[in-house]
Design a protein around this motif. Structure first.
Motif, PDB file in Angstrom:
ATOM      1  N   GLU A  71       0.125  14.272   8.541  1.00  0.00           N
ATOM      2  CA  GLU A  71       0.678  13.732   7.744  1.00  0.00           C
ATOM      3  C   GLU A  71       0.417  12.603   7.311  1.00  0.00           C
ATOM      4  OE1 GLU A  71       4.131  15.520   6.395  1.00  0.00           O
ATOM      5  OE2 GLU A  71       3.848  17.922   6.888  1.00  0.00           O
ATOM      6  N   ALA A  72       0.977  11.794   8.159  1.00  0.00           N
ATOM      7  CA  ALA A  72       1.417  10.054   7.235  1.00  0.00           C
ATOM      8  C   ALA A  72      -0.632   9.800   8.117  1.00  0.00           C
ATOM      9  CB  ALA A  72       2.304   9.496   8.693  1.00  0.00           C
ATOM     10  N   ALA A  73      -0.582   9.864   9.179  1.00  0.00           N
ATOM     11  CA  ALA A  73      -1.972   9.403   9.701  1.00  0.00           C
ATOM     12  C   ALA A  73      -3.283  10.299  10.146  1.00  0.00           C
ATOM     13  CB  ALA A  73      -1.581   8.300  10.867  1.00  0.00           C
ATOM     14  N   PRO A  74      -3.444  10.747   8.608  1.00  0.00           N
ATOM     15  CA  PRO A  74      -4.954  12.050   8.956  1.00  0.00           C
ATOM     16  C   PRO A  74      -5.620  11.608  10.005  1.00  0.00           C
ATOM     17  CG  PRO A  74      -4.450  11.246   7.022  1.00  0.00           C
ATOM     18  CD  PRO A  74      -3.347  10.236   7.508  1.00  0.00           C
ATOM     19  N   GLU A  75      -5.716  10.787   9.903  1.00  0.00           N
ATOM     20  CA  GLU A  75      -7.262  10.083  10.838  1.00  0.00           C
ATOM     21  C   GLU A  75      -7.077  10.357  12.382  1.00  0.00           C
ATOM     22  OE1 GLU A  75      -5.175   6.292   9.716  1.00  0.00           O
ATOM     23  OE2 GLU A  75      -5.344   8.340   9.188  1.00  0.00           O
ATOM     24  N   PHE A  76      -6.046  10.865  13.036  1.00  0.00           N
ATOM     25  CA  PHE A  76      -5.524  10.726  14.093  1.00  0.00           C
ATOM     26  C   PHE A  76      -5.842  11.917  14.244  1.00  0.00           C
ATOM     27  CE2 PHE A  76      -2.271   6.990  14.888  1.00  0.00           C
ATOM     28  CZ  PHE A  76      -2.786   5.871  13.750  1.00  0.00           C
ATOM     29  N   ALA A  77      -5.725  13.032  13.125  1.00  0.00           N
ATOM     30  CA  ALA A  77      -5.980  14.906  13.969  1.00  0.00           C
ATOM     31  C   ALA A  77      -6.397  14.948  14.904  1.00  0.00           C
ATOM     32  CB  ALA A  77      -5.447  15.187  12.403  1.00  0.00           C
ATOM     33  N   GLU A  78      -8.184  14.035  14.955  1.00  0.00           N
ATOM     34  CA  GLU A  78      -8.410  14.443  16.399  1.00  0.00           C
ATOM     35  C   GLU A  78      -8.863  14.602  17.492  1.00  0.00           C
ATOM     36  OE1 GLU A  78     -12.881  11.880  16.286  1.00  0.00           O
ATOM     37  OE2 GLU A  78     -11.795  11.210  14.466  1.00  0.00           O
ATOM     38  N   TYR A  79      -7.497  13.651  17.568  1.00  0.00           N
ATOM     39  CA  TYR A  79      -6.624  13.227  19.250  1.00  0.00           C
ATOM     40  C   TYR A  79      -6.079  14.065  19.433  1.00  0.00           C
ATOM     41  CZ  TYR A  79      -9.695   9.388  17.940  1.00  0.00           C
ATOM     42  OH  TYR A  79     -11.026   7.856  17.234  1.00  0.00           O
ATOM     43  N   ALA A  80      -5.958  15.602  19.440  1.00  0.00           N
ATOM     44  CA  ALA A  80      -5.107  16.250  20.209  1.00  0.00           C
ATOM     45  C   ALA A  80      -3.925  15.921  19.470  1.00  0.00           C
ATOM     46  CB  ALA A  80      -5.642  16.505  21.728  1.00  0.00           C
ATOM     47  N   PRO A  81      -3.358  16.178  19.320  1.00  0.00           N
ATOM     48  CA  PRO A  81      -1.777  15.943  18.348  1.00  0.00           C
ATOM     49  C   PRO A  81      -0.838  16.683  19.106  1.00  0.00           C
ATOM     50  CG  PRO A  81      -3.170  16.847  16.325  1.00  0.00           C
ATOM     51  CD  PRO A  81      -4.309  16.133  17.967  1.00  0.00           C
TER      52      PRO A  81
ATOM     53  N   LEU B  92       0.647  -1.120   0.031  1.00  0.00           N
ATOM     54  CA  LEU B  92      -0.092  -0.272  -0.403  1.00  0.00           C
ATOM     55  C   LEU B  92       0.665   1.346  -0.043  1.00  0.00           C
ATOM     56  CD1 LEU B  92      -1.841  -1.712   3.035  1.00  0.00           C
ATOM     57  CD2 LEU B  92      -3.429  -0.379   1.008  1.00  0.00           C
ATOM     58  N   CYS B  93       1.960   1.349  -0.659  1.00  0.00           N
ATOM     59  CA  CYS B  93       2.801   2.396  -0.236  1.00  0.00           C
ATOM     60  C   CYS B  93       2.544   3.289  -0.986  1.00  0.00           C
ATOM     61  CB  CYS B  93       4.639   1.873  -0.714  1.00  0.00           C
ATOM     62  SG  CYS B  93       4.502   1.761  -2.895  1.00  0.00           S
ATOM     63  N   ASP B  94       1.417   3.081  -1.753  1.00  0.00           N
ATOM     64  CA  ASP B  94       1.102   4.961  -2.698  1.00  0.00           C
ATOM     65  C   ASP B  94      -0.416   4.734  -2.786  1.00  0.00           C
ATOM     66  OD1 ASP B  94       3.745   4.514  -5.057  1.00  0.00           O
ATOM     67  OD2 ASP B  94       2.620   3.339  -6.047  1.00  0.00           O
ATOM     68  N   HIS B  95      -0.937   4.081  -1.520  1.00  0.00           N
ATOM     69  CA  HIS B  95      -2.750   4.323  -1.219  1.00  0.00           C
ATOM     70  C   HIS B  95      -2.421   4.429   0.243  1.00  0.00           C
ATOM     71  CE1 HIS B  95      -3.511   2.533  -5.103  1.00  0.00           C
ATOM     72  NE2 HIS B  95      -2.390   1.975  -4.253  1.00  0.00           N
ATOM     73  N   GLY B  96      -1.791   5.042   0.934  1.00  0.00           N
ATOM     74  CA  GLY B  96      -1.143   5.600   2.739  1.00  0.00           C
ATOM     75  C   GLY B  96      -0.685   4.514   3.314  1.00  0.00           C
ATOM     76  N   GLY B  97       0.096   3.046   3.214  1.00  0.00           N
ATOM     77  CA  GLY B  97       0.382   2.993   3.501  1.00  0.00           C
ATOM     78  C   GLY B  97      -0.540   1.962   4.457  1.00  0.00           C
ATOM     79  N   PHE B  98       0.078   1.146   6.013  1.00  0.00           N
ATOM     80  CA  PHE B  98       0.186   0.252   6.916  1.00  0.00           C
ATOM     81  C   PHE B  98       0.436  -0.471   8.069  1.00  0.00           C
ATOM     82  CE2 PHE B  98      -1.583  -3.084   9.453  1.00  0.00           C
ATOM     83  CZ  PHE B  98      -2.525  -3.831   8.483  1.00  0.00           C
TER      84      PHE B  98
END
Length: 354
Positions: free
Chosen positions: A142-152, A93-99
């Protein structure tokens, strides 16, 4: 709110009752499931992490239910075949957000588990989901945008800060135990090379001159856990006192974690980890299984990519929202070791019934 169960008790129970948690029974810790019935799996590892985490939490007067929820959920996102599977999917998944298994854990509890008719996921508290996102260190949005809601920009509570360290204490202990049981590790060489184990081993041998080698090294391993956990508790107590924090908000505003081992113990622990990497995790028998596992996972991914109709119906329906590559990754990541091996046979061995 429940009349007599805290929100974190409910989180813990929802995690335990999830399908992802049950699948950990057949996911690799170090040894693939079919290697033997007595080796740790991701499930037993998670339980051992939970035991140590509760002990540390109780000694520090922290929230034991929150800690246990984090301990039992921390590996839900692991792939079959351990970290090797994570590496393979990240490459695919290197071109699709990684894992990443921490990101996958959050994806499982928020999206993939289907327990309620009105919304996806397990309906866990924000604090547990924050701990899943942050327990391995600072968040890279940047690597995990879904984490943005957890007070980074803030530190997580002490309960989340401890998870990576108690995880290490647990796997250092049981990987030695399994390594010795399998014959891959040499007991005398380990005792001579790693003082963190060698010192309690020598004390146990003197105290039990008639004891079997298994009894002696088991006592040494218990003493090693006690030494690491005690140091973690004592060092954290000092850090909290020195920082003069009096609330969770104070902890969050700190510029660094407060839960840690002392420098001396951290160095001894790092020495043990280096030994295990060299003599256990890179042992030729482990490498042979990892090589076979890599070929299995790469073949499965490519086969599904070339013919998505091979995916089950309840998986393929996610492609519209999640995309083909992420759907395949979710499906493979959810497999147990034995299911991945069986699926490979079903897809590639004409003599096996599909």
């Amino acid at each position: 709110e429940h009349p007599y169960r805290t929100v974190f008790q409910r989180d813990r129970d929802r995690i335990i009752h999830s399908r992802a948690f049950r699948r950990l029974e057949y996911k690799t810790q170090v040894f693939v499931n079919h290697e033997g019935d007595h080796y740790r799996t991701r499930l037993t590892h998670s339980i051992e992490v939970g035991q140590i985490a509760r002990t540390v939490a109780r000694a520090l007067h922290l929230n034991e239910d929150l800690v246990e929820s984090l301990a039992l959920s921390h590996d839900l996102g692991h792939t079959p075949f351990g970290h090797l599977g994570e590496e393979v999917l990240d490459q695919m998944l290197c071109d699709h957000g990684g894992f990443n298994h921490n990101r996958q854990t959050l994806r499982i509890v928020e999206h993939l588990e289907e327990r309620y008719p009105d919304f996806p996921g397990l309906n866990l508290t924000w604090e547990v989901r924050e701990g899943i996102a942050k327990h391995s260190g600072p968040i890279d949005v940047e690597a995990a945008p879904e984490f943005a809601e957890y007070a980074p920009d803030l530190q997580p509570p002490l309960e989340a800060q401890m998870i990576d360290l108690v995880d290490e204490i647990a796997y250092n202990h049981h990987d030695i135990d399994d390594g010795l049981d399998s014959g891959l590790l040499d007991l005398d060489h380990l005792a001579e090379s790693v003082p963190l184990f060698g010192e309690p081993f020598e004390s146990a041998r003197k105290a039990l001159p008639e004891g079997s080698r298994r009894q002696v090294y088991s006592i040494a391993l218990r003493a090693m856990i006690d030494e690491l956990a005690s140091d973690l508790i004592d060092t954290t107590r000092r850090n909290v006192a020195d920082a003069r924090v009096g609330s969770t908000d104070d902890v969050r505003e700190m510029g660094r974690p407060l839960v840690e081992l002392s420098p001396e113990m951290a160095a001894r622990n790092a020495e043990l980890k280096r030994y295990l990497h060299r003599y256990l995790y890179q042992h030729h028998r482990i490498e042979r299984m990892k090589d076979k596992s890599r070929r299995i996972l790469e073949a499965l991914y490519q086969r599904y990519l070339e013919n998505p109709r091979l995916l089950p119906d309840d998986t393929s329906r996610r492609m519209k929202d999640d995309g083909l590559e992420r759907t395949i990754a979710d499906y493979i990541a959810g497999m147990t070791d034995r299911y991945a091996i069986q699926e490979h046979r079903r897809l590639f061995d004409p003599s096996v019934r599909v």
